[in-house]
Design a protein around this motif. Structure first.
Motif, PDB file in Angstrom:
ATOM      1  N   ARG A 310     -45.971  -3.666  54.459  1.00 27.63           N
ATOM      2  CA  ARG A 310     -44.908  -2.781  53.975  1.00 27.63           C
ATOM      3  C   ARG A 310     -43.528  -3.353  54.301  1.00 27.63           C
ATOM      4  N   SER A 311     -43.403  -3.941  55.484  1.00 27.60           N
ATOM      5  CA  SER A 311     -42.096  -4.484  55.900  1.00 27.60           C
ATOM      6  C   SER A 311     -41.733  -5.762  55.155  1.00 27.60           C
ATOM      7  N   GLY A 312     -42.746  -6.416  54.553  1.00 32.70           N
ATOM      8  CA  GLY A 312     -42.492  -7.677  53.846  1.00 32.70           C
ATOM      9  C   GLY A 312     -42.776  -8.903  54.680  1.00 32.70           C
ATOM     10  N   HIS A 313     -43.019  -8.715  55.991  1.00 30.90           N
ATOM     11  CA  HIS A 313     -43.287  -9.871  56.842  1.00 30.90           C
ATOM     12  C   HIS A 313     -44.592 -10.568  56.456  1.00 30.90           C
ATOM     13  N   TRP A 314     -45.572  -9.790  55.991  1.00 29.56           N
ATOM     14  CA  TRP A 314     -46.857 -10.389  55.621  1.00 29.56           C
ATOM     15  C   TRP A 314     -46.691 -11.413  54.491  1.00 29.56           C
ATOM     16  N   ASP A 315     -45.770 -11.121  53.572  1.00 25.84           N
ATOM     17  CA  ASP A 315     -45.538 -12.035  52.445  1.00 25.84           C
ATOM     18  C   ASP A 315     -44.475 -13.085  52.754  1.00 25.84           C
ATOM     19  N   HIS A 316     -43.465 -12.698  53.543  1.00 28.11           N
ATOM     20  CA  HIS A 316     -42.306 -13.572  53.715  1.00 28.11           C
ATOM     21  C   HIS A 316     -42.285 -14.336  55.041  1.00 28.11           C
ATOM     22  N   TYR A 317     -43.146 -13.946  56.000  1.00 27.14           N
ATOM     23  CA  TYR A 317     -43.030 -14.542  57.339  1.00 27.14           C
ATOM     24  C   TYR A 317     -44.389 -14.891  57.944  1.00 27.14           C
ATOM     25  N   ARG A 318     -45.431 -14.817  57.113  1.00 27.16           N
ATOM     26  CA  ARG A 318     -46.799 -14.901  57.602  1.00 27.16           C
ATOM     27  C   ARG A 318     -47.097 -16.202  58.348  1.00 27.16           C
ATOM     28  N   LYS A 426     -27.276 -14.061  50.632  1.00 30.13           N
ATOM     29  CA  LYS A 426     -28.641 -13.876  50.128  1.00 30.13           C
ATOM     30  C   LYS A 426     -29.397 -15.195  49.980  1.00 30.13           C
ATOM     31  N   PRO A 427     -30.594 -15.288  50.613  1.00 28.77           N
ATOM     32  CA  PRO A 427     -31.408 -16.497  50.444  1.00 28.77           C
ATOM     33  C   PRO A 427     -32.192 -16.453  49.145  1.00 28.77           C
ATOM     34  N   GLU A 428     -32.788 -17.591  48.817  1.00 26.74           N
ATOM     35  CA  GLU A 428     -33.576 -17.670  47.579  1.00 26.74           C
ATOM     36  C   GLU A 428     -34.767 -16.709  47.623  1.00 26.74           C
ATOM     37  N   LYS A 429     -35.400 -16.608  48.794  1.00 31.65           N
ATOM     38  CA  LYS A 429     -36.560 -15.739  48.980  1.00 31.65           C
ATOM     39  C   LYS A 429     -36.062 -14.453  49.644  1.00 31.65           C
ATOM     40  N   ALA A 430     -35.821 -13.404  48.855  1.00 31.01           N
ATOM     41  CA  ALA A 430     -35.201 -12.198  49.398  1.00 31.01           C
ATOM     42  C   ALA A 430     -35.771 -10.953  48.748  1.00 31.01           C
ATOM     43  N   MET A 431     -35.618  -9.834  49.450  1.00 32.09           N
ATOM     44  CA  MET A 431     -36.027  -8.536  48.935  1.00 32.09           C
ATOM     45  C   MET A 431     -34.777  -7.751  48.555  1.00 32.09           C
ATOM     46  N   GLY A 432     -34.860  -6.940  47.501  1.00 30.90           N
ATOM     47  CA  GLY A 432     -33.725  -6.106  47.120  1.00 30.90           C
ATOM     48  C   GLY A 432     -32.938  -6.694  45.966  1.00 30.90           C
ATOM     49  N   SER A 433     -32.187  -5.824  45.300  1.00 28.44           N
ATOM     50  CA  SER A 433     -31.429  -6.226  44.109  1.00 28.44           C
ATOM     51  C   SER A 433     -30.155  -6.970  44.484  1.00 28.44           C
ATOM     52  N   ASP A 434     -29.599  -7.677  43.503  1.00 26.76           N
ATOM     53  CA  ASP A 434     -28.335  -8.385  43.710  1.00 26.76           C
ATOM     54  C   ASP A 434     -27.219  -7.404  44.063  1.00 26.76           C
ATOM     55  N   GLU A 435     -27.259  -6.206  43.462  1.00 25.47           N
ATOM     56  CA  GLU A 435     -26.210  -5.207  43.707  1.00 25.47           C
ATOM     57  C   GLU A 435     -26.213  -4.766  45.175  1.00 25.47           C
ATOM     58  N   ILE A 436     -27.422  -4.523  45.710  1.00 25.07           N
ATOM     59  CA  ILE A 436     -27.525  -4.112  47.119  1.00 25.07           C
ATOM     60  C   ILE A 436     -27.033  -5.227  48.033  1.00 25.07           C
ATOM     61  N   TRP A 437     -27.415  -6.470  47.721  1.00 28.09           N
ATOM     62  CA  TRP A 437     -26.980  -7.603  48.533  1.00 28.09           C
ATOM     63  C   TRP A 437     -25.461  -7.766  48.495  1.00 28.09           C
ATOM     64  N   PHE A 464     -34.340 -12.311  54.965  1.00 28.91           N
ATOM     65  CA  PHE A 464     -34.903 -11.970  53.651  1.00 28.91           C
ATOM     66  C   PHE A 464     -34.614 -10.532  53.245  1.00 28.91           C
ATOM     67  N   TYR A 465     -34.143  -9.705  54.199  1.00 23.56           N
ATOM     68  CA  TYR A 465     -33.857  -8.304  53.869  1.00 23.56           C
ATOM     69  C   TYR A 465     -32.376  -7.956  53.934  1.00 23.56           C
ATOM     70  N   GLY A 466     -31.511  -8.931  54.264  1.00 24.16           N
ATOM     71  CA  GLY A 466     -30.098  -8.591  54.288  1.00 24.16           C
ATOM     72  C   GLY A 466     -29.206  -9.731  54.759  1.00 24.16           C
ATOM     73  N   PRO A 467     -27.916  -9.687  54.401  1.00 21.86           N
ATOM     74  CA  PRO A 467     -26.956 -10.690  54.881  1.00 21.86           C
ATOM     75  C   PRO A 467     -26.686 -10.485  56.365  1.00 21.86           C
ATOM     76  N   LYS A 468     -26.060 -11.470  56.999  1.00 23.25           N
ATOM     77  CA  LYS A 468     -25.865 -11.356  58.446  1.00 23.25           C
ATOM     78  C   LYS A 468     -24.609 -12.079  58.900  1.00 23.25           C
ATOM     79  N   ILE A 469     -24.121 -11.608  60.043  1.00 21.66           N
ATOM     80  CA  ILE A 469     -23.058 -12.285  60.786  1.00 21.66           C
ATOM     81  C   ILE A 469     -23.710 -12.931  61.991  1.00 21.66           C
ATOM     82  N   ASP A 470     -23.451 -14.219  62.220  1.00 18.18           N
ATOM     83  CA  ASP A 470     -23.983 -14.912  63.392  1.00 18.18           C
ATOM     84  C   ASP A 470     -22.849 -15.336  64.307  1.00 18.18           C
ATOM     85  N   PHE A 471     -23.084 -15.213  65.618  1.00 12.87           N
ATOM     86  CA  PHE A 471     -22.130 -15.654  66.635  1.00 12.87           C
ATOM     87  C   PHE A 471     -22.631 -16.949  67.254  1.00 12.87           C
ATOM     88  N   HIS A 472     -21.817 -17.995  67.180  1.00 13.94           N
ATOM     89  CA  HIS A 472     -22.170 -19.303  67.725  1.00 13.94           C
ATOM     90  C   HIS A 472     -21.323 -19.545  68.972  1.00 13.94           C
TER      91      HIS A 472
END
Length: 640
Positions: A310-318, A426-437, A464-472
């Motif tokens: 359901r979370s998508g990990h089985w398909d996207h992170y297996r 948004k990565p190439e392999k992602a969940m959700g519509s372009d509008e949501i992203w 794969f489920y959303g954009p992010k801010i990273d701190f380096h």
């Protein structure tokens, strides 16, 4: 060159200059400034890196890059890799060439040789490279058709180049670069000539499978680096040696903090002193989160397959997960904490008045990493994520993101870490519509800009489920480590049918933030160990003070001092061994203990302690109560 046909060149400062069509980019650099012509390595024409020898035929935006620019550094070092390959061609006839890219702080080239390279070979190759650099050979670019390129490298017996060409699309443009008698398949660009390269150092040789696959042949990889000034190279080599001295794996063993054992590759063992360090970090983390309205939760390590589907990990992170069977059902060891946190949120219906709900978890996760990728505490197979998930109204998104940014800043400041920020889309392999992203990405961007934080955009590098801010974070050696992350998620609330009851009495969808600050507690401890070279601030140090009696007759007063310190909550040891005082001081210093308290006749008579500080040395004698107050203040303020 047609003198009557003029083109316009727009420079980075907005200035526009006119030149004859067909003018070489190097000639434009010379016209702008003799210094720029000396220092320019490559040009950027309408955003594309281009050799300085190339002619400019039409209007364009042009920027000239030097070694100060990151892309300039990459071109400089990629050109050095070609020089190294040329040197190997001369010294080792019959050698076959694979690939030779620029990497962070240097370059490498992979070779297929009949005999492995030795460390002695590196010095010989360096000398030949110096001769090639002195010859100042131009880097020349040639366009080839696919058949001609296959013929060129096939006749030369360069099988790896032939394979690379065959894997390219039939109509792909092919370019070849030549300097002197060395020819290589390469997209380029390169510096104008070998003479532009100055200080070169070959660092080491290692094995590397062709194309990174253990099914392929093992090649010889030579690593090196290069700089335009010897002083810059010397500084870099000093940093390498300092990094070896600070290696967390070495210090972890010496200071009895943690270890990786053969019985559990990639699964860290924390020793008693390491647990003190870890517990202090967790205590600090909990205190800071409690101040900001977070509630702590804990979720199971093993959960059912249906949840991960359901979370998508089985398909996207297996491929990164571990699995097991329980009562004939499929289960997975969690690689992330978020699905478990979502179940906690769903365990009751929430009102809009409760939002935002901030749930934090120090959650143990497991991820399958290839054995070759494992590296001490920096890359492991199980680690504790300092996760938090925030469930909020759409109207609260910006304030909550800013709140997380503020928390990150406050925590990193305690350790003395400067940082920079990157926004990943948004990565190439992602969940959700372009509008949501787009909505989520814009929200993150808006929060950063409201806070006035400069950031770099990493296109296509989001979760794969959303954009992010990273701190380096930047450590004392100038290295950067990606730690904190803020991921804005409109997708998981939809997938898991998350709701809250709004003012209108109807169900509505919350927005979700996933965030970490340390990232991985294990990795953060590794980073801290190298950042402080094992000399942790007093509040983190496993042992904060060691009491050292000068002789056996001073042991009673030393014990009195120890008991007093311990009673005040200070982590203290006593060294009553029958050893010379200087030996005991040196050993305490080697263990990176912040304070050493030497006691003898005078100290026992006056109820004082002779204080030695790890970095400052002898601080003189002071009343025990004064020392206790000083150290407790240092601990409470988390001074570093």
């Amino acid at each position: 060159m047609d003198e009557n046909n003029k083109i316009k060149v727009t420079l980075p400062d907005g200035g526009v200059r006119e030149y004859p069509a067909g003018i070489a980019l190097m000639d434009i650099a010379k016209d702008i400034s003799p210094r720029l012509a000396r220092e320019a390595l490559v040009a950027k024409v309408n955003g594309q890196l281009t050799d300085l020898a190339r002619p400019l035929e039409r209007d364009a935006a042009v920027a000239f890059l030097t070694f100060e620019d990151e892309e300039g550094k990459q071109v400089y070092r990629h050109s050095t890799a070609h020089v190294m390959a040329q040197a190997c061609q001369k010294l080792f006839p019959g050698v076959k060439f694979a690939i030779g890219p620029a990497i962070a702080d240097g370059f490498y080239y992979d070779f297929d040789t009949t005999e492995p390279f030795t460390t002695d070979d590196l010095g010989v190759i360096e000398k030949e490279m110096e001769a090639i650099i002195k010859a100042d050979l131009p880097f020349e670019r040639f366009e080839y058709t696919r058949p001609d390129a296959l013929d060129l490298f096939g006749k030369a017996g360069q099988d790896y180049k032939v394979e690379l060409i065959e894997d390219l699309p039939v109509d792909a443009p092919l370019s070849v670069y030549r300097q002197g008698d060395f020819t290589d398949l390469c997209m380029g660009p390169h510096v104008p000539s070998t003479g532009r390269l100055k200080s070169v150092k070959l660092l080491n040789v290692a094995g590397a499978y062709w194309r990174g696959s253990e099914k392929n042949k093992m090649l010889q990889r030579i690593y090196g680096t290069s700089f335009p000034k010897k002083s810059m190279l010397d500084e870099y080599l000093f940093r390498i040696e300092e990094a070896k001295r600070r290696d967390h794996r070495k210090l972890g063993a010496e200071l009895e903090l943690f270890s990786i054992q053969d019985e559990g590759p990639g699964f860290p063992f924390f020793h008693p002193k390491g647990m003190i360090l870890r517990n202090e970090l967790e205590k600090f983390w909990r205190e800071e989160h409690a101040k900001r309205g977070y509630s702590e939760i804990r979720t199971p390590i093993i959960l059912s397959r249906s949840l991960w589907e359901r979370s998508g990990h089985w398909d996207h992170y297996r491929e990164n997960m571990y699995f097991t069977k329980i009562d004939e059902g499929d289960y997975a060891v969690k690689p992330m904490n978020c699905p478990g946190g979502i179940i906690v949120y769903k365990s009751k219906l929430h009102s809009y008045r409760e939002l935002p709900i901030r749930m934090a978890e120090l959650g143990l996760v497991h991820r399958h990493e290839l054995s070759g990728a494992l590296h001490g505490m920096m890359r492991v197979r199980c680690f504790t994520q300092d996760d938090a998930h925030i469930y909020m109204l759409p109207s609260q998104v910006k304030d909550e993101i800013i709140g997380v940014i503020n928390l990150d800043e406050d925590i990193y400041k305690v350790f003395g870490f400067p940082y920079h920020v990157e926004l990943s889309t948004k990565p190439e392999k992602a969940m959700g519509s372009d509008e949501i992203w787009e909505m989520a990405t814009n929200a993150l961007r808006d929060a950063l800009e409201t806070r006035g934080i400069d950031y770099k955009v990493n296109e296509g590098d989001g979760a794969f489920y959303g954009p992010k801010i990273d701190f380096h974070l930047r450590d004392t050696l100038g290295r950067t480590w990606q730690c904190g992350t803020i991921q804005l998620d409109f997708v998981m609330p939809e997938i898991f049918d998350l709701n809250y009851v709004g003012e209108d009495g109807q169900k509505h969808r919350p927005v979700m933030i996933h965030r970490t600050i340390f990232g991985s507690l294990e990795r953060f401890i590794g980073i801290l160990t190298e950042h402080f070279a094992g000399a942790f601030p007093a509040w983190l140090a496993p042992v904060q003070a060691r009491v050292i009696p000068i002789t056996g007759r001073h042991a009673a007063y030393a014990q009195e001092v120890t008991d007093s310190l311990s009673g005040k909550g200070i982590r203290v040891e006593i060294d009553t061994r029958n050893e010379k005082i200087n030996y005991k001081i040196r050993e305490a210093q080697a263990q990176k203990i912040p304070y050493m308290l030497v006691v003898g006749d005078k100290e026992a008579e006056n109820k004082t302690v002779a204080v030695r500080q790890r970095a400052k040395g002898d601080l003189g004698a002071m009343p025990l109560a004064d020392f206790e107050a000083m150290l407790l203040e240092e601990i409470s303020t988390k001074s570093y």
